[in-house]
Each structure stands twice: as C-alpha cells, then as structure tokens.
Write a protein that holds these residues in place. Structure first.
Motif, PDB file in Angstrom:
ATOM      1  N   SER A   1       0.619   4.360  -0.548  1.00 47.37           N
ATOM      2  CA  SER A   1       0.226   5.617   0.099  1.00 47.37           C
ATOM      3  C   SER A   1       0.415   5.587   1.614  1.00 47.37           C
ATOM      4  O   SER A   1       0.310   6.626   2.272  1.00 47.37           O
ATOM      5  CB  SER A   1      -1.228   5.950  -0.234  1.00 47.37           C
ATOM      6  OG  SER A   1      -2.077   4.925   0.223  1.00 47.37           O
TER       7      SER A   1
ATOM      8  N   THR B   1       0.862  -1.195   0.000  1.00 51.89           N
ATOM      9  CA  THR B   1       0.000   0.000   0.000  1.00 51.89           C
ATOM     10  C   THR B   1       0.890   1.234   0.000  1.00 51.89           C
ATOM     11  O   THR B   1       1.255   1.770   1.037  1.00 51.89           O
ATOM     12  CB  THR B   1      -0.930  -0.008   1.222  1.00 51.89           C
ATOM     13  OG1 THR B   1      -1.656  -1.241   1.252  1.00 51.89           O
ATOM     14  CG2 THR B   1      -1.907   1.166   1.153  1.00 51.89           C
TER      15      THR B   1
ATOM     16  N   ASN C   1       1.332   5.379  -7.630  1.00 53.79           N
ATOM     17  CA  ASN C   1       2.291   4.557  -6.879  1.00 53.79           C
ATOM     18  C   ASN C   1       3.731   4.845  -7.317  1.00 53.79           C
ATOM     19  O   ASN C   1       4.538   3.917  -7.526  1.00 53.79           O
ATOM     20  CB  ASN C   1       1.998   3.062  -7.054  1.00 53.79           C
ATOM     21  CG  ASN C   1       0.768   2.619  -6.294  1.00 53.79           C
ATOM     22  OD1 ASN C   1       0.130   3.426  -5.615  1.00 53.79           O
ATOM     23  ND2 ASN C   1       0.416   1.360  -6.423  1.00 53.79           N
TER      24      ASN C   1
ATOM     25  N   ARG D   1       5.857  12.716  -4.798  1.00 55.20           N
ATOM     26  CA  ARG D   1       5.212  11.435  -5.022  1.00 55.20           C
ATOM     27  C   ARG D   1       3.825  11.644  -5.582  1.00 55.20           C
ATOM     28  O   ARG D   1       3.194  12.685  -5.325  1.00 55.20           O
ATOM     29  CB  ARG D   1       5.171  10.602  -3.741  1.00 55.20           C
ATOM     30  CG  ARG D   1       4.335  11.178  -2.634  1.00 55.20           C
ATOM     31  CD  ARG D   1       4.586  10.467  -1.303  1.00 55.20           C
ATOM     32  NE  ARG D   1       4.142   9.071  -1.356  1.00 55.20           N
ATOM     33  CZ  ARG D   1       4.592   8.128  -0.518  1.00 55.20           C
ATOM     34  NH1 ARG D   1       5.489   8.429   0.413  1.00 55.20           N
ATOM     35  NH2 ARG D   1       4.139   6.901  -0.607  1.00 55.20           N
ATOM     36  N   ASP D   2       3.357  10.629  -6.293  1.00 50.54           N
ATOM     37  CA  ASP D   2       1.990  10.597  -6.799  1.00 50.54           C
ATOM     38  C   ASP D   2       1.391   9.287  -6.301  1.00 50.54           C
ATOM     39  O   ASP D   2       1.665   8.217  -6.860  1.00 50.54           O
ATOM     40  CB  ASP D   2       1.989  10.672  -8.318  1.00 50.54           C
ATOM     41  CG  ASP D   2       0.597  10.762  -8.902  1.00 50.54           C
ATOM     42  OD1 ASP D   2      -0.371  10.364  -8.214  1.00 50.54           O
ATOM     43  OD2 ASP D   2       0.460  11.210 -10.040  1.00 50.54           O
ATOM     44  N   ASN D   3       0.607   9.386  -5.244  1.00 47.49           N
ATOM     45  CA  ASN D   3       0.054   8.163  -4.645  1.00 47.49           C
ATOM     46  C   ASN D   3      -0.968   7.484  -5.553  1.00 47.49           C
ATOM     47  O   ASN D   3      -1.199   6.280  -5.427  1.00 47.49           O
ATOM     48  CB  ASN D   3      -0.530   8.463  -3.275  1.00 47.49           C
ATOM     49  CG  ASN D   3       0.550   8.671  -2.218  1.00 47.49           C
ATOM     50  OD1 ASN D   3       1.716   8.332  -2.416  1.00 47.49           O
ATOM     51  ND2 ASN D   3       0.152   9.241  -1.087  1.00 47.49           N
ATOM     52  N   ALA D   4      -1.550   8.227  -6.465  1.00 45.52           N
ATOM     53  CA  ALA D   4      -2.490   7.619  -7.416  1.00 45.52           C
ATOM     54  C   ALA D   4      -1.749   6.757  -8.432  1.00 45.52           C
ATOM     55  O   ALA D   4      -2.321   5.812  -8.992  1.00 45.52           O
ATOM     56  CB  ALA D   4      -3.279   8.709  -8.129  1.00 45.52           C
TER      57      ALA D   4
ATOM     58  N   SER E   1       4.414   9.757   3.809  1.00 46.53           N
ATOM     59  CA  SER E   1       3.464   8.962   3.038  1.00 46.53           C
ATOM     60  C   SER E   1       2.461   9.820   2.271  1.00 46.53           C
ATOM     61  O   SER E   1       2.067   9.475   1.154  1.00 46.53           O
ATOM     62  CB  SER E   1       2.722   7.993   3.954  1.00 46.53           C
ATOM     63  OG  SER E   1       2.049   8.701   4.996  1.00 46.53           O
ATOM     64  N   ASP E   2       2.066  10.952   2.864  1.00 45.18           N
ATOM     65  CA  ASP E   2       1.087  11.806   2.195  1.00 45.18           C
ATOM     66  C   ASP E   2       1.750  12.937   1.414  1.00 45.18           C
ATOM     67  O   ASP E   2       1.056  13.792   0.847  1.00 45.18           O
ATOM     68  CB  ASP E   2       0.089  12.377   3.202  1.00 45.18           C
ATOM     69  CG  ASP E   2       0.759  13.228   4.275  1.00 45.18           C
ATOM     70  OD1 ASP E   2       0.052  13.717   5.175  1.00 45.18           O
ATOM     71  OD2 ASP E   2       1.996  13.402   4.225  1.00 45.18           O
TER      72      ASP E   2
END
Length: 118
Positions: free
Chosen positions: A30, A28, A77, A72-75, A53-54
C-alpha cells in the motif's frame, strides 16, 4: 523478499478483453506506486500504465489510453490491468513492476503472455 506474480494472460481475438492481475508480497504494497510494462516480440520494454499507492491517480501510455484501466486492491496486495478493445499490436509479455525511487531498485514479475489474434 519482494515477489510479483502476474496472471490472466492468454489468447484473445481483436476487440476482446482480458484482465491481468499481479499479486505482490514481501513489501508494504500500500505504500508504493505500481506499474505495468510490456515487451512485444523483438522490441524493447514499453511502459503501459502506473497507479499511485492509494489508487487515487493513474497514468497511461497514449497507445492504451481509453482502452486499458489500471486499478489496485491494497487489502489483497494486488494490482490489475483491465484491457479492452484489444488490438494485435497489444500482443506482448506484460510485466508488473515495482520501482523504488529512493534506492533506484526495480523489481519485476515473471510476466504473462497476451496474444491478440484472430
């Protein structure tokens, strides 16, 4: 299983820029702090930068502060390292790193070579 795949390295002249990417899978994304670490020829590992993480907080080694930007781009990954004003001493293999504190386990990508030379 955890997989980290770096890309974006190459040969660049001093003063140039590169953007590294690290595509993550198998966990996971994010929920975890991510880092970039580098290893110059004949030297040990050097921590470069980390991001919460965010994405709200970032930290940098003094050697790259003001020149490199982690994001980062959590969408997607994916974690990025934008490198500007590159110097010959930035020449290294750059690794994406996931360190899970609760289990003291570290995961690494295969690395991407960055060479700064005229």
């Amino acid at each position: 299983q955890v997989r980290l795949v770096e890309s974006g390295g190459g040969l660049v002249q001093p003063g140039g820029s590169l953007r590294l990417s690290c595509a993550a899978s198998g966990f996971t994304f994010s929920g975890f702090y991510m880092s970039w670490v580098r290893q110059a020829p004949g030297k040990g590992l050097e921590w470069v930068s980390s991001i919460y993480s965010d994405g709200t907080n970032t930290v940098y080694a003094d050697s790259v502060k003001g020149r490199f930007t982690i994001s980062r781009d959590n969408a997607k990954n994916t974690v990025y390292l934008q490198m500007t004003s590159l110097k010959p001493e930035d020449t290294a293999v750059y690794y994406c790193n996931l360190y899970i504190y609760s289990s003291d386990v570290s995961y690494w990508g295969q690395g991407t070579q960055v060479t700064v030379s005229s």
